[in-house]
Write a protein that holds these residues in place. Structure first.
Motif, PDB file in Angstrom:
ATOM      1  N   ARG A  28      26.853  88.335  47.919  1.00 53.42           N
ATOM      2  CA  ARG A  28      27.323  90.053  48.122  1.00 53.42           C
ATOM      3  C   ARG A  28      26.341  90.906  48.888  1.00 53.42           C
ATOM      4  O   ARG A  28      25.115  90.791  48.744  1.00 53.42           O
ATOM      5  CB  ARG A  28      27.577  90.695  46.771  1.00 53.42           C
ATOM      6  N   THR A  29      26.809  91.660  49.791  1.00 52.56           N
ATOM      7  CA  THR A  29      26.154  92.802  50.621  1.00 52.56           C
ATOM      8  C   THR A  29      26.630  93.887  50.082  1.00 52.56           C
ATOM      9  O   THR A  29      27.622  94.036  49.502  1.00 52.56           O
ATOM     10  CB  THR A  29      26.230  92.387  52.148  1.00 52.56           C
ATOM     11  N   PRO A  30      25.756  95.207  50.230  1.00 53.12           N
ATOM     12  CA  PRO A  30      26.451  96.416  49.974  1.00 53.12           C
ATOM     13  C   PRO A  30      27.701  96.843  50.546  1.00 53.12           C
ATOM     14  O   PRO A  30      28.381  97.553  50.084  1.00 53.12           O
ATOM     15  CB  PRO A  30      25.203  97.339  50.460  1.00 53.12           C
ATOM     16  N   LEU A  48      35.269  87.263  34.290  1.00 57.97           N
ATOM     17  CA  LEU A  48      34.341  87.433  32.763  1.00 57.97           C
ATOM     18  C   LEU A  48      35.029  86.733  31.748  1.00 57.97           C
ATOM     19  O   LEU A  48      34.255  86.038  31.287  1.00 57.97           O
ATOM     20  CB  LEU A  48      34.754  89.075  32.571  1.00 57.97           C
ATOM     21  N   GLN A  49      36.350  86.429  31.908  1.00 58.90           N
ATOM     22  CA  GLN A  49      36.861  85.383  30.874  1.00 58.90           C
ATOM     23  C   GLN A  49      36.596  84.013  31.125  1.00 58.90           C
ATOM     24  O   GLN A  49      36.307  83.352  30.058  1.00 58.90           O
ATOM     25  CB  GLN A  49      38.449  85.753  30.762  1.00 58.90           C
ATOM     26  N   HIS A  72      28.896  80.258  42.504  1.00 62.77           N
ATOM     27  CA  HIS A  72      29.194  81.614  43.496  1.00 62.77           C
ATOM     28  C   HIS A  72      28.385  82.121  44.264  1.00 62.77           C
ATOM     29  O   HIS A  72      27.936  83.068  44.686  1.00 62.77           O
ATOM     30  CB  HIS A  72      29.097  82.614  42.476  1.00 62.77           C
ATOM     31  N   HIS A  73      27.228  81.264  44.862  1.00 67.49           N
ATOM     32  CA  HIS A  73      26.251  81.193  45.579  1.00 67.49           C
ATOM     33  C   HIS A  73      25.400  82.616  45.657  1.00 67.49           C
ATOM     34  O   HIS A  73      25.050  83.340  46.475  1.00 67.49           O
ATOM     35  CB  HIS A  73      26.937  81.189  47.150  1.00 67.49           C
ATOM     36  N   LEU A  74      24.860  82.756  44.527  1.00 63.94           N
ATOM     37  CA  LEU A  74      24.084  83.870  44.108  1.00 63.94           C
ATOM     38  C   LEU A  74      22.690  83.781  44.392  1.00 63.94           C
ATOM     39  O   LEU A  74      22.110  84.694  44.639  1.00 63.94           O
ATOM     40  CB  LEU A  74      24.097  84.079  42.483  1.00 63.94           C
ATOM     41  N   ALA A  75      22.285  82.646  44.854  1.00 64.77           N
ATOM     42  CA  ALA A  75      20.833  82.473  45.349  1.00 64.77           C
ATOM     43  C   ALA A  75      20.999  81.118  46.262  1.00 64.77           C
ATOM     44  O   ALA A  75      21.642  80.357  46.218  1.00 64.77           O
ATOM     45  CB  ALA A  75      19.978  82.361  44.350  1.00 64.77           C
ATOM     46  N   LEU A 223      28.393  89.301  38.738  1.00 62.95           N
ATOM     47  CA  LEU A 223      29.677  89.357  39.480  1.00 62.95           C
ATOM     48  C   LEU A 223      29.222  89.848  40.819  1.00 62.95           C
ATOM     49  O   LEU A 223      29.719  90.602  41.711  1.00 62.95           O
ATOM     50  CB  LEU A 223      30.367  90.604  39.078  1.00 62.95           C
ATOM     51  N   ALA A 224      27.743  89.528  41.199  1.00 62.68           N
ATOM     52  CA  ALA A 224      27.249  89.935  42.414  1.00 62.68           C
ATOM     53  C   ALA A 224      27.454  89.191  43.492  1.00 62.68           C
ATOM     54  O   ALA A 224      26.503  88.511  44.193  1.00 62.68           O
ATOM     55  CB  ALA A 224      25.725  90.408  42.288  1.00 62.68           C
TER      56      ALA A 224
END
Length: 233
Positions: A28-30, A48-49, A72-75, A223-224
């Motif tokens: 995610r970006t801004p 979330l569920q 989700h490719h968070l890092a 969710l980021a």
């Protein structure tokens, strides 16, 4: 309501292997926040569920979060690390000694950590554990390192008994599926509170002895990532 149903239908089509194509979701970006519209609210609730169900079906929250981070490719690397929070000891909750099957004089240690994947703190965990039911090596590692608790005690082949699992926030009101009013869409980002989900659980070793009480509070950072982009071929 039509917008919500269209969003839900799209999600079902993807899950059932329909003809819709989903582009990879970058970090995610801004400019890639969840929008405050009906479709996004359905997608966020479904996520979330899904996370809640995944956590409930596996004994280690740490390993579950690593899979979530990778999916989700968070890092760049899907590795969850525990960042110790010191100087914030909390008393043992009421009924905890009964839940841990220990007497009034049995020593209990407290450990608070933030579980992070890359720059994202995904969970804040309070952990009360019985050191006499761990090995000396485990206690030493817990005292001197930031290694996640679940990884340290993996040799115990532990199981997890969930006491409660609660969504602390829902993007949709109760009864939305039956026609309850849904917040009007806005041309802005969806406001998500810091804490979104909380689990309370007791961990048992392979001899069925309880040795840890954990309270895990999951943050909006789960969710980021950018919402998926759905296109048609």
């Amino acid at each position: 309501m039509r917008a919500i149903r269209r969003g839900a239908a799209a999600a079902c089509a993807i899950g059932l292997g329909g003809s819709l194509l989903v582009s990879p979701a970058p970090a995610r970006t801004p400019d890639a926040a969840w929008r405050d519209d009906a479709t996004s609210r359905v997608e966020v609730l479904a996520l979330l569920q899904t996370l809640n169900a995944d956590l409930l079906s596996h004994p280690s929250a740490t390993l579950t979060l690593e899979r979530w981070c990778g999916a989700h490719h968070l890092a760049p690397e899907a590795k969850v690390v525990a960042e110790r929070v010191r100087g914030e000891d909390k008393p043992l909750p009421e009924e905890a000694r009964k839940q841990l099957a220990i007497g009034p004089d049995e020593p209990v240690r407290y450990r608070r950590v933030q579980l992070a994947c890359g720059e994202h703190v995904l969970s804040e965990a309070d952990n009360w554990y019985v050191p006499s039911r761990l090995t000396d090596a485990m206690n030493h590692e817990l005292d001197t390192t930031d290694t996640p608790f679940g990884k340290v005690v993996q040799p115990l082949h532990f199981r997890r008994q969930t006491l409660s699992a609660e969504l602390l926030w829902s993007p949709l009101p109760q009864g939305w599926e039956n026609g309850a009013p849904v917040p009007a869409s806005k041309d802005s980002a969806l406001e998500i509170p810091h804490h979104v989900l909380q689990h309370r659980a007791v961990l048992f070793d392979q001899d069925n002895r309880p040795f840890s009480l954990v309270v895990e509070t999951y943050t909006s950072e789960v969710l980021a990532f950018a919402p998926v982009v759905v296109t048609r071929p």
